[in-house]
Design an enzyme around this catalytic site. Sequence first.
Site, short mmCIF file in Angstrom:
data_model
loop_
_atom_site.label_atom_id
_atom_site.label_comp_id
_atom_site.label_asym_id
_atom_site.label_seq_id
_atom_site.Cartn_x
_atom_site.Cartn_y
_atom_site.Cartn_z
N LYS A 1 -14.35 20.46 16.02
CA LYS A 1 -14.36 20.92 14.63
C LYS A 1 -15.30 20.02 13.80
O LYS A 1 -16.02 20.52 12.92
CB LYS A 1 -12.95 20.89 14.03
CG LYS A 1 -11.99 21.90 14.59
CD LYS A 1 -12.34 23.36 14.33
CE LYS A 1 -12.22 23.77 12.88
NZ LYS A 1 -12.39 25.26 12.73
N THR B 1 -10.55 21.42 9.39
CA THR B 1 -9.29 20.69 9.48
C THR B 1 -9.41 19.25 9.00
O THR B 1 -10.50 18.65 9.07
CB THR B 1 -8.84 20.69 10.96
OG1 THR B 1 -7.73 19.82 11.11
CG2 THR B 1 -9.94 20.20 11.89
N ASP B 2 -8.29 18.67 8.59
CA ASP B 2 -8.30 17.25 8.21
C ASP B 2 -8.42 16.34 9.44
O ASP B 2 -8.67 15.15 9.31
CB ASP B 2 -7.04 16.89 7.40
CG ASP B 2 -5.74 17.11 8.15
OD1 ASP B 2 -5.75 17.63 9.28
OD2 ASP B 2 -4.67 16.76 7.59
N GLU B 3 -8.23 16.91 10.64
CA GLU B 3 -8.27 16.06 11.85
C GLU B 3 -9.66 15.47 12.09
O GLU B 3 -9.79 14.53 12.86
CB GLU B 3 -7.81 16.86 13.08
CG GLU B 3 -6.38 17.33 12.93
CD GLU B 3 -5.71 17.72 14.25
OE1 GLU B 3 -6.28 17.45 15.32
OE2 GLU B 3 -4.63 18.28 14.18
N TYR C 1 -10.37 18.75 20.42
CA TYR C 1 -10.29 19.76 19.34
C TYR C 1 -10.95 19.23 18.07
O TYR C 1 -11.85 19.87 17.50
CB TYR C 1 -8.82 20.12 19.05
CG TYR C 1 -8.63 20.82 17.72
CD1 TYR C 1 -9.10 22.11 17.51
CD2 TYR C 1 -8.01 20.16 16.64
CE1 TYR C 1 -8.95 22.75 16.27
CE2 TYR C 1 -7.86 20.78 15.41
CZ TYR C 1 -8.33 22.08 15.22
OH TYR C 1 -8.19 22.69 14.01
P1 NAD Z 1 -5.05 30.37 15.74
O1 NAD Z 1 -5.22 29.72 17.07
O2 NAD Z 1 -3.73 30.87 15.34
O3 NAD Z 1 -6.07 31.61 15.63
C1 NAD Z 1 -7.39 31.54 16.07
C2 NAD Z 1 -7.94 32.95 16.13
O4 NAD Z 1 -9.29 32.88 16.59
C3 NAD Z 1 -7.19 33.86 17.12
O5 NAD Z 1 -6.94 35.10 16.54
C4 NAD Z 1 -8.15 33.98 18.30
O6 NAD Z 1 -8.03 35.21 18.99
C5 NAD Z 1 -9.50 33.86 17.58
N1 NAD Z 1 -10.55 33.40 18.50
C6 NAD Z 1 -10.50 32.33 19.34
N2 NAD Z 1 -11.64 32.23 20.04
C7 NAD Z 1 -12.45 33.25 19.62
C8 NAD Z 1 -13.75 33.66 19.96
N3 NAD Z 1 -14.47 33.02 20.90
N4 NAD Z 1 -14.28 34.72 19.32
C9 NAD Z 1 -13.57 35.40 18.39
N5 NAD Z 1 -12.33 35.07 18.05
C10 NAD Z 1 -11.76 33.99 18.64
O7 NAD Z 1 -5.62 29.32 14.69
P2 NAD Z 1 -5.16 29.04 13.18
O8 NAD Z 1 -4.09 28.04 13.20
O9 NAD Z 1 -4.97 30.33 12.48
O10 NAD Z 1 -6.47 28.32 12.63
C11 NAD Z 1 -7.54 29.08 12.06
C12 NAD Z 1 -8.63 28.13 11.63
O11 NAD Z 1 -8.11 27.19 10.67
C13 NAD Z 1 -9.21 27.29 12.76
O12 NAD Z 1 -10.59 27.17 12.55
C14 NAD Z 1 -8.53 25.94 12.62
O13 NAD Z 1 -9.35 24.91 13.11
C15 NAD Z 1 -8.36 25.86 11.12
N6 NAD Z 1 -7.22 25.04 10.65
C16 NAD Z 1 -5.96 25.26 11.14
C17 NAD Z 1 -4.90 24.51 10.64
C18 NAD Z 1 -3.48 24.72 11.12
O14 NAD Z 1 -2.59 23.95 10.75
N7 NAD Z 1 -3.20 25.75 11.91
C19 NAD Z 1 -5.13 23.55 9.64
C20 NAD Z 1 -6.43 23.36 9.19
C21 NAD Z 1 -7.47 24.12 9.68
O1 DAU Z 2 -3.99 18.84 10.66
C1 DAU Z 2 -4.43 20.14 10.86
C2 DAU Z 2 -4.21 20.53 12.30
O2 DAU Z 2 -2.81 20.72 12.46
C3 DAU Z 2 -4.98 21.80 12.69
O3 DAU Z 2 -6.34 21.55 12.61
C4 DAU Z 2 -4.61 22.21 14.12
O4 DAU Z 2 -5.24 23.43 14.43
C5 DAU Z 2 -3.11 22.40 14.20
O5 DAU Z 2 -2.74 22.72 15.51
C6 DAU Z 2 -2.38 21.13 13.73
O6 DAU Z 2 -2.58 20.05 14.70
P1 DAU Z 2 -1.38 19.05 15.13
O7 DAU Z 2 -1.72 18.48 16.43
O8 DAU Z 2 -1.06 18.13 14.03
O9 DAU Z 2 -0.17 20.14 15.23
P2 DAU Z 2 0.98 20.34 16.30
O10 DAU Z 2 1.91 21.36 15.75
O11 DAU Z 2 0.46 20.53 17.67
O12 DAU Z 2 1.72 18.92 16.27
C7 DAU Z 2 2.30 18.42 15.08
C8 DAU Z 2 2.89 17.04 15.39
O13 DAU Z 2 4.00 17.22 16.28
C9 DAU Z 2 1.94 16.12 16.12
O14 DAU Z 2 2.16 14.79 15.71
C10 DAU Z 2 2.32 16.27 17.60
C11 DAU Z 2 3.81 16.53 17.52
N1 DAU Z 2 4.37 17.41 18.58
C12 DAU Z 2 3.75 18.59 18.84
C13 DAU Z 2 4.23 19.44 19.82
C14 DAU Z 2 3.54 20.74 20.12
C15 DAU Z 2 5.51 17.03 19.25
O15 DAU Z 2 6.10 15.96 18.99
N2 DAU Z 2 6.00 17.87 20.22
C16 DAU Z 2 5.40 19.04 20.55
O16 DAU Z 2 5.89 19.75 21.47
#
Ligand code: NAD
Ligand code: DAU
Length: 347
Positions: free
Chosen positions: A158, A129-131, A154
């Site tokens: 990562k 992730t970019d975080e 988180y």
């Molecule tokens: P998600 O939470 O939707 O899915 C995570 C999956 O991992 C689920 O299916 C869960 O059951 C599985 N999992 C969790 N713990 C586990 C364990 N101990 N063993 C096996 N499986 C397990 O997450 P996502 O949003 O699809 O993100 C996937 C990946 O991409 C993550 O590594 C996240 O850090 C990265 N990522 C997400 C975003 C985003 O915006 N969602 C952006 C950048 C990177």
């Molecule tokens: O940047 C990549 C990341 O983006 C991934 O690595 C993470 O897995 C993914 O969850 C996401 O993280 P964020 O914290 O940016 O996403 P989230 O959807 O939780 O929040 C987006 C923005 O909205 C953030 O500034 C927090 C705000 N927010 C979020 C929630 C859930 C609110 O204002 N209200 C809310 O209820």
Amino acid sequence: MKKILITGGAGFIGSNLIRHFISKYPDYELFNLDKLTYAGNLENLHDVENKPNYHFIKGDITDREFINDLFSKYKFDFVIHLAAESHVDRSILNPLEFIMTNIVGTVNLLNSARHIWKQGDHLFYHVSTDEVYGSLGAEGKFTEETAYDPRSPYSASKASSDHIVRAYFHTYNLPVVISNCSNNYGPFHFPEKLIPLAINNIKKMQPVPVYGKGENIRDWLYVEDHAKAIDVIFHKGKIGETYNIGSDNEWKNIDLIRLLCKIMDTKLGRVPGTSETLITFVTDRPGHDLRYAIDPSKLRNELGWNPEQSFESGLEKTVDWYLENEVWLNHVTSGEYLKYYEIQYGR
Ligand code: NAD
Ligand code: DAU
């Protein structure tokens, strides 16, 4: 036939990635290893579950013996590692789970890969992730050279896993590649995250919680564009390198929510302005990163990837998907979700 282990394939990005790989590469054998936490859902994969080259394995990446046995049994050639605890707010409530899955789980996979990959064509692709880069002010973007500065449990977990993946490259010559992507949105996104949570609440005429003043900025990418970027990096990325993925699409949270309200009013035939009345400013997230913005030039210039989906139409497609998939939404927002929602927003 390439044997690819995809971890976390039942989650949001994983299921979209598997769908992309299955349709594009019928010659690859895909193994989806997933623990099926609250975020993992086999309903995300109904359309691919009977494909002959797709296999599901239920399991936990923190279980070292299980992971070792699995690698010995299947002898995977490649790993695309997505399994993780992914929600920042949950990491604030329960950091240990994030340390276990995101760090220890990653180390278990790296160790097993290292032990069976003595020679030949292999790759450990770590999806990150970019975080990890921390929080930006008003100017600048994250490049691959930006120093790591994670702020939440988180992002710290990562960041640790990224460092460990790189350590295995330098120390053991393990063939690795890492990508760091911005915020994804699209179908199958779990409704704890901002966009699907807002869609669900607007649909039900419930308050839409916006943290602080809604001034935080995120850089949004359609999930299928992320899947395509992973495809390109998996096939063309240089071993040992990192690639940032993003589409130059920054939005202030409040502006994004207002746009979503407008789209929802139109789709639901509501009087314009109705959904905006649901916007509710709530206590800010502790340590809330102000701004994320990705500079994706390396991926564009070196590997030729470009995002295809425009934001307004991607958001509309996403809203349509949630309105058409009410059963899915009802399933994932019952049970555990309600308990979490109460803890996070009940105050
Ligand atoms: P998600 O939470 O939707 O899915 C995570 C999956 O991992 C689920 O299916 C869960 O059951 C599985 N999992 C969790 N713990 C586990 C364990 N101990 N063993 C096996 N499986 C397990 O997450 P996502 O949003 O699809 O993100 C996937 C990946 O991409 C993550 O590594 C996240 O850090 C990265 N990522 C997400 C975003 C985003 O915006 N969602 C952006 C950048 C990177
Ligand atoms: O940047 C990549 C990341 O983006 C991934 O690595 C993470 O897995 C993914 O969850 C996401 O993280 P964020 O914290 O940016 O996403 P989230 O959807 O939780 O929040 C987006 C923005 O909205 C953030 O500034 C927090 C705000 N927010 C979020 C929630 C859930 C609110 O204002 N209200 C809310 O209820």
